[in-house]
Motif scaffolding. Structure first.
Motif, short mmCIF file in Angstrom:
data_model
loop_
_atom_site.label_atom_id
_atom_site.label_comp_id
_atom_site.label_asym_id
_atom_site.label_seq_id
_atom_site.Cartn_x
_atom_site.Cartn_y
_atom_site.Cartn_z
N ILE A 90 0.80 -1.22 0.00
CA ILE A 90 0.00 0.00 0.00
C ILE A 90 0.83 1.28 0.00
O ILE A 90 0.30 2.35 -0.24
CB ILE A 90 -0.96 0.04 1.20
CG1 ILE A 90 -0.20 0.35 2.50
CG2 ILE A 90 -1.78 -1.21 1.32
CD1 ILE A 90 -1.06 0.97 3.56
N THR A 91 2.12 1.19 0.26
CA THR A 91 2.94 2.41 0.32
C THR A 91 2.94 3.20 -0.99
O THR A 91 3.11 4.43 -0.94
CB THR A 91 4.38 2.07 0.74
OG1 THR A 91 4.88 0.98 -0.04
CG2 THR A 91 4.44 1.72 2.22
N PRO A 92 2.74 2.59 -2.15
CA PRO A 92 2.67 3.41 -3.37
C PRO A 92 1.39 4.24 -3.48
O PRO A 92 1.27 5.06 -4.40
CB PRO A 92 2.73 2.37 -4.51
CG PRO A 92 3.31 1.15 -3.90
CD PRO A 92 2.80 1.15 -2.49
N TYR A 93 0.46 4.08 -2.57
CA TYR A 93 -0.82 4.77 -2.64
C TYR A 93 -0.99 5.68 -1.43
O TYR A 93 -1.50 5.24 -0.37
CB TYR A 93 -1.97 3.75 -2.71
CG TYR A 93 -1.79 2.74 -3.81
CD1 TYR A 93 -2.10 3.05 -5.13
CD2 TYR A 93 -1.28 1.47 -3.53
CE1 TYR A 93 -1.93 2.12 -6.15
CE2 TYR A 93 -1.10 0.52 -4.53
CZ TYR A 93 -1.42 0.86 -5.84
OH TYR A 93 -1.24 -0.06 -6.84
N PRO A 94 -0.59 6.95 -1.54
CA PRO A 94 -0.62 7.87 -0.38
C PRO A 94 -1.99 8.01 0.26
O PRO A 94 -2.10 8.15 1.49
CB PRO A 94 -0.15 9.19 -0.98
CG PRO A 94 0.66 8.80 -2.17
CD PRO A 94 0.00 7.58 -2.72
N VAL A 95 -3.06 7.99 -0.55
CA VAL A 95 -4.40 8.14 0.02
C VAL A 95 -4.72 6.98 0.96
O VAL A 95 -5.24 7.18 2.07
CB VAL A 95 -5.46 8.23 -1.09
CG1 VAL A 95 -6.86 8.22 -0.49
CG2 VAL A 95 -5.26 9.49 -1.92
#
Length: 293
Positions: A90-95
């Motif tokens: 999930i780290t590639p997705y800031p939201v």
């Protein structure tokens, strides 16, 4: 977005204020309001104690990182999924990261408070069962937390990242002068997981609505959140659930004993004066004609 949660000082102060309000309400015979304020104060007092225990655990913080490394290594050996890989997904997705940080910081307390309020207002006869389970579970978790265990985010060498700190959403103070703040070393067991499962069980058991099963999403989301934010290992949640099950067992044993005692009291005949054998003169009893059947 610092300080997304209450400190132990603010929670304790709010608990005292609520207890004062409960006393004032009782003086003017507002019993329902008094009971509600008292119960809210009890929950905040528990929350304050939870926060305080985290600070006290710094007194024996030696080997907290070693314990965390051992937990991570043992989980890998027995085949549990690697929490670091879940976080990396999930780290590639800031939201998603921001939402996870917010959910971790706020929802465990907000949902528990809402569930307790709902049970108190709609299912008062079962409120003591839910409240006592919260108290027992939290107390045992706090006792275990006196043994400091670092969270996964303090193990960057194992692939973990402190995403809350990176996004400015951390509820912890970080390190001061190279010393880790104490309340970061109470990862085992996870009170977040214990409370979310407890809240879901209460709603599913007490509600008659078909929508009650939607509450199961709360523990599912909470477990995912505490893992992807690197605040807890799987083991932290597993131990928390075991403690919760023990709390349920204690409640069941106490209820069974109380039920047995009440039944014994109702069934056991009371001896009255008429139940006592008539004591008279032995001569008169011998001369008394016997009834022929």
């Amino acid at each position: 977005m610092q300080n997304l949660t209450l400190t132990w000082q603010s929670a304790g102060g709010a608990a005292v204020a609520l207890y004062g309000g409960a006393y004032a309400a009782s003086r003017v015979r507002r019993t329902s309001l008094s009971a509600l304020l008292r119960e809210a104060g009890t929950l905040l007092a528990l929350f304050a104690l939870w926060q305080l225990v985290g600070h006290l655990s710094v007194m024996s913080a030696d080997h907290a990182l070693d314990r965390a490394s051992w937990i991570h290594r043992t989980e890998s050996e027995i085949g549990l999924p690697d929490e670091a890989s879940w976080q990396a997904a999930i780290t590639p997705y800031p939201v998603l990261v921001r939402l996870a940080n917010y959910y971790y910081a706020v929802m465990h307390f907000a949902v528990m408070l809402a569930v307790l309020l709902w049970v108190f207002l709609r299912h008062r006869e079962r409120y003591a069962w839910v409240r006592n389970t919260v108290v027992i579970t939290t107390a045992v978790c706090l006792l275990v937390q006196f043994i400091p265990v670092a969270p996964p985010r303090m193990l960057p060498q194992n692939g973990f990242v402190d995403v809350a700190a990176e996004y400015g959403q951390s509820v912890y103070g970080g390190a001061v002068g190279g010393v880790v703040v104490a309340d970061q070393l109470s990862a085992m067991p996870s009170v977040h997981v214990a409370w979310c499962v407890l809240a879901a069980v209460a709603v599913v058991r007490l509600s008659s609505s078909r929508l009650r099963w939607a509450m199961v999403l709360h523990p599912v989301l909470t477990v995912a959140v505490v893992v992807v934010t690197a605040n807890h290992f799987w083991s932290d949640g597993i131990v928390a659930v075991v403690i919760l099950l023990l709390a349920y067992a204690v409640q069941a044993v106490v209820a069974r004993r109380r039920g047995r005692a009440s039944v014994d009291t109702e069934v056991r005949p009371r001896r009255t004066a008429t139940d006592q054998p008539q004591q008279g003169n032995p001569v008169e009893q011998a001369n008394r004609p016997q009834q022929v059947t």
